[in-house]
Design a protein around this motif. Structure first.
Motif, PDB file in Angstrom:
ATOM      1  N   ILE A  70      11.968   2.229   2.376  1.00 39.67           N
ATOM      2  CA  ILE A  70      10.671   1.387   2.956  1.00 39.67           C
ATOM      3  C   ILE A  70       9.337   1.603   1.941  1.00 39.67           C
ATOM      4  O   ILE A  70       8.706   0.722   1.872  1.00 39.67           O
ATOM      5  CB  ILE A  70      10.439   1.787   4.492  1.00 39.67           C
ATOM      6  CG1 ILE A  70       9.300   0.812   4.879  1.00 39.67           C
ATOM      7  CG2 ILE A  70      10.070   3.360   4.710  1.00 39.67           C
ATOM      8  CD1 ILE A  70       9.694  -0.720   5.007  1.00 39.67           C
ATOM      9  N   TYR A  71       9.474   2.751   1.472  1.00 40.45           N
ATOM     10  CA  TYR A  71       8.133   2.935   0.624  1.00 40.45           C
ATOM     11  C   TYR A  71       8.260   2.354  -0.680  1.00 40.45           C
ATOM     12  O   TYR A  71       7.287   2.135  -1.461  1.00 40.45           O
ATOM     13  CB  TYR A  71       7.920   4.534   0.477  1.00 40.45           C
ATOM     14  CG  TYR A  71       9.226   5.241  -0.121  1.00 40.45           C
ATOM     15  CD1 TYR A  71       9.472   5.314  -1.372  1.00 40.45           C
ATOM     16  CD2 TYR A  71      10.144   6.039   0.725  1.00 40.45           C
ATOM     17  CE1 TYR A  71      10.750   5.861  -1.999  1.00 40.45           C
ATOM     18  CE2 TYR A  71      11.043   6.613   0.309  1.00 40.45           C
ATOM     19  CZ  TYR A  71      11.522   6.838  -1.233  1.00 40.45           C
ATOM     20  OH  TYR A  71      12.438   7.362  -1.531  1.00 40.45           O
ATOM     21  N   GLU A  72       9.444   1.663  -0.944  1.00 37.43           N
ATOM     22  CA  GLU A  72       9.653   0.827  -2.116  1.00 37.43           C
ATOM     23  C   GLU A  72       9.479  -0.653  -1.801  1.00 37.43           C
ATOM     24  O   GLU A  72       8.769  -1.502  -2.318  1.00 37.43           O
ATOM     25  CB  GLU A  72      10.777   1.096  -2.834  1.00 37.43           C
ATOM     26  CG  GLU A  72      10.947   2.079  -3.615  1.00 37.43           C
ATOM     27  CD  GLU A  72      12.141   2.686  -4.334  1.00 37.43           C
ATOM     28  OE1 GLU A  72      12.872   1.411  -4.608  1.00 37.43           O
ATOM     29  OE2 GLU A  72      12.621   3.564  -4.803  1.00 37.43           O
ATOM     30  N   ARG A  73       9.882  -1.062  -0.409  1.00 38.68           N
ATOM     31  CA  ARG A  73       9.559  -2.307   0.000  1.00 38.68           C
ATOM     32  C   ARG A  73       8.173  -2.521   0.375  1.00 38.68           C
ATOM     33  O   ARG A  73       7.761  -3.720   0.233  1.00 38.68           O
ATOM     34  CB  ARG A  73      10.494  -2.639   1.070  1.00 38.68           C
ATOM     35  CG  ARG A  73      11.917  -2.821   1.059  1.00 38.68           C
ATOM     36  CD  ARG A  73      12.815  -2.643   2.238  1.00 38.68           C
ATOM     37  NE  ARG A  73      13.562  -1.663   2.634  1.00 38.68           N
ATOM     38  CZ  ARG A  73      13.577  -1.253   4.156  1.00 38.68           C
ATOM     39  NH1 ARG A  73      13.155  -2.198   4.931  1.00 38.68           N
ATOM     40  NH2 ARG A  73      14.066  -0.146   4.376  1.00 38.68           N
ATOM     41  N   VAL A  74       7.591  -1.583   0.714  1.00 40.81           N
ATOM     42  CA  VAL A  74       6.254  -1.848   1.015  1.00 40.81           C
ATOM     43  C   VAL A  74       5.277  -0.632   0.368  1.00 40.81           C
ATOM     44  O   VAL A  74       5.126   0.514   0.977  1.00 40.81           O
ATOM     45  CB  VAL A  74       5.969  -1.693   2.468  1.00 40.81           C
ATOM     46  CG1 VAL A  74       4.472  -1.646   3.235  1.00 40.81           C
ATOM     47  CG2 VAL A  74       7.025  -2.341   3.289  1.00 40.81           C
ATOM     48  N   PRO A  75       4.972  -0.784  -0.696  1.00 36.32           N
ATOM     49  CA  PRO A  75       4.162   0.044  -1.494  1.00 36.32           C
ATOM     50  C   PRO A  75       2.899   0.688  -0.856  1.00 36.32           C
ATOM     51  O   PRO A  75       2.256  -0.022  -0.241  1.00 36.32           O
ATOM     52  CB  PRO A  75       4.114  -0.345  -3.035  1.00 36.32           C
ATOM     53  CG  PRO A  75       4.977  -1.552  -2.968  1.00 36.32           C
ATOM     54  CD  PRO A  75       5.001  -2.154  -1.523  1.00 36.32           C
ATOM     55  N   PHE A  76       2.550   1.988  -1.183  1.00 40.81           N
ATOM     56  CA  PHE A  76       1.357   2.628  -0.768  1.00 40.81           C
ATOM     57  C   PHE A  76       0.441   2.560  -1.948  1.00 40.81           C
ATOM     58  O   PHE A  76       0.386   3.113  -2.841  1.00 40.81           O
ATOM     59  CB  PHE A  76       1.677   4.145  -0.568  1.00 40.81           C
ATOM     60  CG  PHE A  76       0.666   4.945   0.072  1.00 40.81           C
ATOM     61  CD1 PHE A  76      -0.426   4.481   0.345  1.00 40.81           C
ATOM     62  CD2 PHE A  76       0.831   6.248   0.451  1.00 40.81           C
ATOM     63  CE1 PHE A  76      -1.400   5.166   0.950  1.00 40.81           C
ATOM     64  CE2 PHE A  76      -0.128   7.302   0.766  1.00 40.81           C
ATOM     65  CZ  PHE A  76      -0.980   6.646   1.269  1.00 40.81           C
ATOM     66  N   LEU A  77      -0.470   1.543  -1.680  1.00 37.77           N
ATOM     67  CA  LEU A  77      -1.534   0.980  -2.718  1.00 37.77           C
ATOM     68  C   LEU A  77      -2.038   2.069  -3.591  1.00 37.77           C
ATOM     69  O   LEU A  77      -1.987   2.171  -4.822  1.00 37.77           O
ATOM     70  CB  LEU A  77      -2.347  -0.284  -2.136  1.00 37.77           C
ATOM     71  CG  LEU A  77      -3.357  -0.773  -3.276  1.00 37.77           C
ATOM     72  CD1 LEU A  77      -2.487  -1.320  -4.247  1.00 37.77           C
ATOM     73  CD2 LEU A  77      -4.356  -1.532  -2.672  1.00 37.77           C
ATOM     74  N   GLU A  78      -2.692   3.095  -2.846  1.00 35.22           N
ATOM     75  CA  GLU A  78      -3.616   4.066  -3.550  1.00 35.22           C
ATOM     76  C   GLU A  78      -3.068   5.187  -4.011  1.00 35.22           C
ATOM     77  O   GLU A  78      -3.431   6.017  -4.881  1.00 35.22           O
ATOM     78  CB  GLU A  78      -4.845   4.512  -2.604  1.00 35.22           C
ATOM     79  CG  GLU A  78      -4.522   4.940  -1.266  1.00 35.22           C
ATOM     80  CD  GLU A  78      -4.241   3.968  -0.101  1.00 35.22           C
ATOM     81  OE1 GLU A  78      -4.538   4.358   1.064  1.00 35.22           O
ATOM     82  OE2 GLU A  78      -3.971   2.829  -0.479  1.00 35.22           O
ATOM     83  N   ILE A  79      -1.484   5.449  -3.890  1.00 31.51           N
ATOM     84  CA  ILE A  79      -1.236   6.580  -4.245  1.00 31.51           C
ATOM     85  C   ILE A  79      -0.783   6.639  -5.672  1.00 31.51           C
ATOM     86  O   ILE A  79      -0.523   5.830  -6.294  1.00 31.51           O
ATOM     87  CB  ILE A  79       0.355   7.074  -3.492  1.00 31.51           C
ATOM     88  CG1 ILE A  79       0.697   8.583  -3.437  1.00 31.51           C
ATOM     89  CG2 ILE A  79       1.271   6.131  -3.834  1.00 31.51           C
ATOM     90  CD1 ILE A  79       1.661   8.888  -2.788  1.00 31.51           C
TER      91      ILE A  79
END
Length: 318
Positions: free
Chosen positions: A98-107
């Motif tokens: 999920i963290y690739e399908r929905v990237p964490f913009l600021e990390i």
């Protein structure tokens, strides 16, 4: 741990390599320190790429998922991913975390994960992007493009408890310390991404003048997930069949997600699941197992002062 260079020069190459491996795998990683960043407590993993994040070019159909940490970010990310792509690209759910399908913009963790790069490389339409930024840190292009935003808020007491266990197991977060000290830190807003009070209130205030923000509550999702999915669909202009909605509701039940390696963050090396799982309980009211009577009284008095002028209403039990 300080090891003199002469030591390394005096040993055989094979032993040297063994020492390097030992230090890499067994030396306790250094935790980042909090610092004030434009009036908000942050750590460098979320500010080192500040200029690139602020210059990120949003598209009109992008959907931004925003939360204070541990408020249901992954839950809503999975719901949205299933709503948009569950029928057309079902293989995503079993092959891409999920963290690739929905990237964490600021990390920004060099050589590991760069949120902006991940977001820019997304091939999906719409792009689903997550952030923990307070509302004033959101890149201006999201506002200029009038992007739809889904904000999820969770009651302060359960947020504190969940964040505490998250900080215990996540090595890119500051040390959690003991519960008593953590309790005081939370009240004072000495947390990564700042004060819970400022965060939920800032987004709530913005919602009053920005119609493209859908403000959700974690407790409502727990109480009736299907009802909240219906509200999301209405906001997004989606019309899935009753069968599809029932399927999604089943897939995103907490116990199912907790066992799903593509949703539960078990593939992330910086998280120590021997200390605590990323998805721990997913319940409303677990704070009762952590707060002492004195802490609860102190918290309630402080809460009344800080939220006295807000129209926001939270439930700490359902």
């Amino acid at each position: 741990m300080h090891i003199p260079l002469d030591f390394f020069l005096s040993i055989r190459p094979a032993l040297f390599n063994l020492c390097i491996v030992f230090i890499f795998f067994f030396k306790k990683p250094l935790r980042p320190e909090l610092f004030d960043f434009h009036g908000v407590q942050m750590i460098h993993y979320f500010t080192d790429n500040w200029e690139a994040v602020q210059n990120f070019q949003a598209r009109p159909d992008d959907i931004l998922i925003a939360t204070y940490p541990k408020a249901g970010t992954t839950w809503v990310s999975c719901i949205l991913d299933l709503l948009y792509f569950g029928q057309t690209s079902p293989e995503r759910q079993t092959s891409i975390p999920i963290y690739e399908r929905v990237p964490f913009l600021e990390i920004f963790i060099p050589s590991r994960v760069l949120g902006v790069d991940q977001a820019e490389k997304l091939l999906t339409t719409p792009r689903l992007i997550k952030t923990h930024f307070p509302v004033q840190f959101v890149p201006k292009s999201f506002w200029e493009q009038n992007c739809r935003m889904v904000y999820v808020a969770r009651n302060a007491k359960d947020s504190m408890v969940s964040y505490f266990h998250f900080d215990r197991m996540n090595t890119v977060q500051p040390e959690a310390g003991d519960w008593k000290d953590y309790f005081q830190r939370f009240i004072k807003g000495k947390m990564v991404f700042g004060s819970w009070y400022d965060h939920v209130s800032g987004w709530w205030k913005k919602k009053q003048t920005h119609s493209n923000i859908h403000y959700m509550f974690f407790e409502d999702l727990v109480e009736d997930t299907g009802r909240e999915i219906d509200k999301l669909c209405s906001f997004l202009g989606l019309s899935p069949s009753a069968e599809v909605k029932k399927q999604i509701t089943g897939e995103v039940q907490f116990d199912n997600m907790k066992k799903n390696s593509m949703a539960n963050y078990s593939t992330v090396p910086v998280m120590d699941f021997k200390i605590s799982p990323f998805m721990r309980k997913g319940k409303v009211g677990d704070w009762k197992n952590h707060f002492t009577v004195a802490q609860n009284e102190e918290f309630d008095e402080d809460y009344r002062k800080k939220m006295k002028d807000s129209t926001l209403q939270f439930r700490s039990a359902i």
